[in-house]
Design a protein around this motif. Structure first.
Motif, PDB file in Angstrom:
ATOM      1  N   MET A   1       0.552  -1.274   0.185  1.00 10.19           N
ATOM      2  CA  MET A   1      -0.097  -0.062   0.007  1.00 10.19           C
ATOM      3  C   MET A   1       0.802   1.176   0.169  1.00 10.19           C
ATOM      4  O   MET A   1       1.799   1.415   0.904  1.00 10.19           O
ATOM      5  CB  MET A   1      -1.054  -0.121   1.268  1.00 10.19           C
ATOM      6  N   ALA A  12     -11.694   3.563  -0.911  1.00 14.36           N
ATOM      7  CA  ALA A  12     -11.886   2.030  -0.214  1.00 14.36           C
ATOM      8  C   ALA A  12     -13.352   1.595  -0.222  1.00 14.36           C
ATOM      9  O   ALA A  12     -14.359   2.476   0.287  1.00 14.36           O
ATOM     10  CB  ALA A  12     -11.242   2.324   1.145  1.00 14.36           C
ATOM     11  N   LEU A  21      -6.322  -0.133   5.903  1.00 18.10           N
ATOM     12  CA  LEU A  21      -5.297   0.488   4.697  1.00 18.10           C
ATOM     13  C   LEU A  21      -4.203   0.987   5.481  1.00 18.10           C
ATOM     14  O   LEU A  21      -4.377   2.043   6.423  1.00 18.10           O
ATOM     15  CB  LEU A  21      -6.160   1.435   4.066  1.00 18.10           C
TER      16      LEU A  21
END
Length: 408
Positions: A1, A12, A21
């Motif tokens: 990420m 998202a 995340l």
């Protein structure tokens, strides 16, 4: 990420289970995406003792990703210095006093985070009442107590002390004149209800686990059953006429007459603006009431009084402040002063509203008609698109106002 950005967090998608995340640029900084679509920023770290902690920083939308990043950096800095931000937060919450909790509750309410009627943010006028009850009843009696230590017995004692008038007082303010703080059943019941809401907020914030207000016996507000008799109306009318002859504030006397002839709430009359008065349509188009927008029919006696007031002044408010700007804030004092002179006991502004409704009932009007005349939720005419009120409602209001105007 990659580095966590607003675009990544916005994009998202919600999943059946929550997930994180994580930002590759700042280790331990991430956003949790819930099945509801809610996104919350977190700081993940280990204490000097090796205990893993995960602390919520703030909700996406209420703070930006960059603001959350700065808070996460501050949190990590505290960890490097050997501190434990999560433990400190827990300790701080557990040691919060009722006064501090009330302050936090009001700040949340100002941001629209406390929901009231119809699951909507509390109205500004409601928050004024909440602040008054917090300042005059809750903080004086419970402010120094720790929120976590408050018991049901403490709350029951609080209700009893407000009932007995322990917090009742009278004081002057520069802007509004004399302010009366009353005790009694009504003040005790409403203050306890507010305290229950504050403690529910505390549960949601993780400050306490159980609501100590639950199960507390609250008194019924006996004042709301009080109504004026014809003889009492006549006595009040004579006192108002004498006050006019003696040159007392016309706002004071006319405010009482308007309360009697319209059935409006005290705040609705105090804040009434000419832009909300429709004399040709025989109604008041109130923009902000307890139920939101509301259209109230008014009888010819009330219309005549409003025309009389219009001839006297051309300001924005129907009843302008005697000093400074804004609406007339002396109605509570006027009600207390004139009812005392008329030797009427247990009479407040709501008594005049209740008496208006009772008079309508005496004249044979239905509950639904009376509810619409008073602007009660579920009965009121609240649509912003209504331009002409039902002739039946206007006739009903005229009937009640004509009956009551005979006393003034």
């Amino acid at each position: 990420m990659p580095k966590l950005t607003k675009r990544i967090v916005d994009a998202a998608e919600a999943r059946p289970a929550p997930y994180f995340l994580w930002c590759t640029e700042l280790r331990g900084f991430g956003a949790r995406v819930f099945p509801s679509g809610r996104r919350v920023y977190y700081a993940d770290y280990r204490t000097t003792g090796g205990l893993r902690r995960r602390m919520a920083i703030g909700e996406h939308g209420k703070i930006t990703v960059e603001e959350a990043r700065k808070l996460a950096i501050n949190t990590m800095s505290d960890v490097i210095r050997g501190e434990d931000p999560v433990e400190e937060r827990i300790t701080r919450r557990k040691s919060m006093t009722i006064a501090e909790l009330c302050e936090r509750y009001l700040k949340a309410a100002d941001k629209g985070q406390i929901l009231g009627r119809a699951r909507k943010p509390k109205k500004a006028s409601t928050l004024v009442s909440d602040r008054g009850r917090i300042e005059h009843h809750i903080i004086p009696l419970l402010g120094r107590r720790l929120a976590r230590d408050l018991t049901t017995a403490d709350v029951q004692r609080f209700v009893r002390e407000v009932q007995e008038g322990k917090t009742a007082k009278r004081y002057k303010t520069k802007a509004r004149g004399i302010v009366l703080v009353e005790g009694g059943d009504g003040a005790a019941s409403r203050s306890a209800g507010l305290l229950g809401g504050i403690m529910s907020y505390a549960i949601g914030e993780g400050i306490i686990a159980l609501n100590p207000v639950r199960g507390v016996k609250k008194p019924a507000d006996q004042k709301r059953d009080r109504r004026l008799s014809p003889e009492e109306y006549q006595a009040l009318g004579r006192v108002l006429a004498e006050a006019d002859e003696q040159g007392e504030s016309w706002q004071s006397t006319h405010s009482i007459r308007l309360l009697c002839l319209t059935g409006c709430r005290m705040r609705e009359i105090a804040n009434l603006r000419w832009a909300e008065v429709d004399l040709s349509g025989s109604c008041l188009r109130l923009s902000d009431t307890k139920e939101g927008r509301s259209v109230r029919p008014v009888g010819q006696a009330a219309v005549a009084l409003l025309r009389q007031i219009a001839e006297r002044q051309a300001g924005a408010h129907v009843l302008p402040a005697t000093r400074g700007k804004g609406g007339f804030g002396g109605i509570p004092d006027a009600v207390e002063r004139y009812t005392r002179r008329a030797e009427l006991r247990g009479v407040g502004a709501h008594t005049l509203r209740h008496s208006y409704a009772s008079t309508a009932g005496d004249l044979g009007l239905s509950d639904s008609t009376i509810g619409a005349m008073l602007g009660h939720a579920g009965h009121g005419v609240t649509s912003r698109y209504i331009h002409h009120l039902d002739a039946v409602l206007i006739a009903a209001a005229d009937k009640v106002a004509e009956k009551l105007s005979s006393y003034f």
